[in-house]
Design an enzyme around this catalytic site. Structure first.
Site, PDB file in Angstrom:
ATOM      1  N   PRO A  70       0.832  -1.208   0.000  1.00 25.46           N
ATOM      2  CA  PRO A  70       0.000   0.000   0.000  1.00 25.46           C
ATOM      3  C   PRO A  70       0.870   1.263   0.000  1.00 25.46           C
ATOM      4  O   PRO A  70       2.012   1.237   0.448  1.00 25.46           O
ATOM      5  CB  PRO A  70      -0.788  -0.105   1.308  1.00 25.46           C
ATOM      6  CG  PRO A  70      -0.707  -1.535   1.697  1.00 25.46           C
ATOM      7  CD  PRO A  70       0.608  -2.029   1.190  1.00 25.46           C
ATOM      8  N   CYS A  71       0.308   2.358  -0.490  1.00 18.31           N
ATOM      9  CA  CYS A  71       1.109   3.586  -0.598  1.00 18.31           C
ATOM     10  C   CYS A  71       0.392   4.796  -0.010  1.00 18.31           C
ATOM     11  O   CYS A  71       0.770   5.933  -0.282  1.00 18.31           O
ATOM     12  CB  CYS A  71       1.460   3.854  -2.057  1.00 18.31           C
ATOM     13  SG  CYS A  71       0.013   4.076  -3.118  1.00 18.31           S
ATOM     14  N   GLN A  72      -0.622   4.577   0.840  1.00 18.25           N
ATOM     15  CA  GLN A  72      -1.436   5.698   1.314  1.00 18.25           C
ATOM     16  C   GLN A  72      -0.637   6.723   2.112  1.00 18.25           C
ATOM     17  O   GLN A  72      -0.957   7.904   2.121  1.00 18.25           O
ATOM     18  CB  GLN A  72      -2.595   5.187   2.194  1.00 18.25           C
ATOM     19  CG  GLN A  72      -3.625   4.401   1.430  1.00 18.25           C
ATOM     20  CD  GLN A  72      -3.349   2.901   1.500  1.00 18.25           C
ATOM     21  OE1 GLN A  72      -2.203   2.481   1.544  1.00 18.25           O
ATOM     22  NE2 GLN A  72      -4.403   2.116   1.501  1.00 18.25           N
TER      23      GLN A  72
END
Length: 306
Positions: A70-72
């Protein structure tokens, strides 16, 4: 090659790599249903555990590490692997495993938005981190429709080759096999699948009754039967639930089975869990056919490691 798979989900990428001739020696995911689906269809080598709790010595040595993180939280820090933001934890874990296991190659899959995140600083930092760890790094955005997948799905692949390996043996991205003139349409991909109400022996042929509205909004747009499907979603109604893409006849939502077919899962792949869980597993997956193309490029490099 021997491959370790992180954030494996239900196994889309792994199955593609297996189809290309590789061996997944260890896989991991934190989602129980995904692990059960993986074990049922691929093998018992998947470990249901938080990667943060997995020590490097628990992971077998391998030629390649793959996974999507994930890259949030990336836009909140320059030094991503040192950030205290909890949302960067999985990136730090991906980095940790590669830095400690030192595979010959790694492949990371992510959404297109990672290229513009934090005005492009996130991808620059990722390249910097893995360069510092001893890898030559490249990245590129791909539309899986260009590789025989009946779906317009743009994803970024970040590839690393360990610097002690000759440059002539760098991982090379696959060349497209299709273009707009011969893309596979969603109508063609689903033409032989009966309606869910009809008697059949298909696995997971259940569908969301979420209203078909035909609005110009993600998950609500009409599906053109003569084009590749819109991106199969893992989430989409704004409340955290699944918003399944409309069937090419636009009379209902695609079933789990139809969504999986668009993701090029085989028809006998049997997902485990509630309908919402199965939709999410399908939506989070890398299309198997695209995974095969990545695996075939790795296959060309096997002699380097002998």
């Amino acid at each position: 090659m021997d491959i370790v798979s992180l954030f494996s989900g239900a196994g889309g990428l792994d199955l593609g790599l297996i189809n290309a001739g590789h061996k997944i020696v260890w896989a991991n995911d934190i989602d129980r249903d995904s692990c059960l689906s993986y074990e049922k269809n691929i093998g018992s080598h998947i470990v249901h555990k938080d990667i943060c709790e997995v020590k490097a010595e628990e992971i077998p040595d391998c030629d390649v590490v793959v996974g999507g993180f994930p890259c949030q939280g990336f836009s909140l820090a320059n030094k991503l692997r040192h950030s205290d933001d909890d949302r960067n934890t999985l990136y730090r874990q991906f980095y940790r495993v590669i830095n400690e296991k030192k595979p010959a190659y790694f492949l990371a899959e992510n959404v297109r938005g990672i290229l513009s995140l934090d005005n492009g600083n996130a991808i620059k930092q990722i390249v910097s981190d893995f360069t510092e760890a001893g890898y030559r790094v490249k990245y590129k955005a791909f539309n899986t429709a260009d590789y025989g997948v009946p779906q317009s799905r743009v994803r970024v692949i970040i590839a690393g080759t360990r610097t002690d390996i000759p440059k002539m043996a760098d991982f090379q991205f696959p060349e497209p096999t299709h273009d707009k003139s011969n893309w596979i349409s969603v109508g063609k991909a689903l033409k032989d699948i009966p309606e869910p109400e009809e008697t059949s022996k298909l696995f997971n042929h259940v569908y969301s009754k979420y209203k078909v509205t035909n609005r110009n909004y993600t998950g609500h747009r009409k599906t053109d039967p003569n084009k590749p499907s819109p991106t199969i979603l893992a989430r989409g109604n704004g409340k955290g639930g699944v918003c399944a893409i409309q069937h090419p006849l636009n009379h209902r939502r695609m079933s789990v089975r139809e969504s999986a077919t668009v993701q090029t899962f085989p028809m006998n792949y049997d997902f485990v869990g509630s309908m919402g869980s199965m939709y999410r597993q399908v939506g989070n997956a890398v299309p198997i056919k695209f995974g095969e193309h990545l695996g075939l490029m790795l296959k060309q490099l096997e002699l380097v490691l002998i």
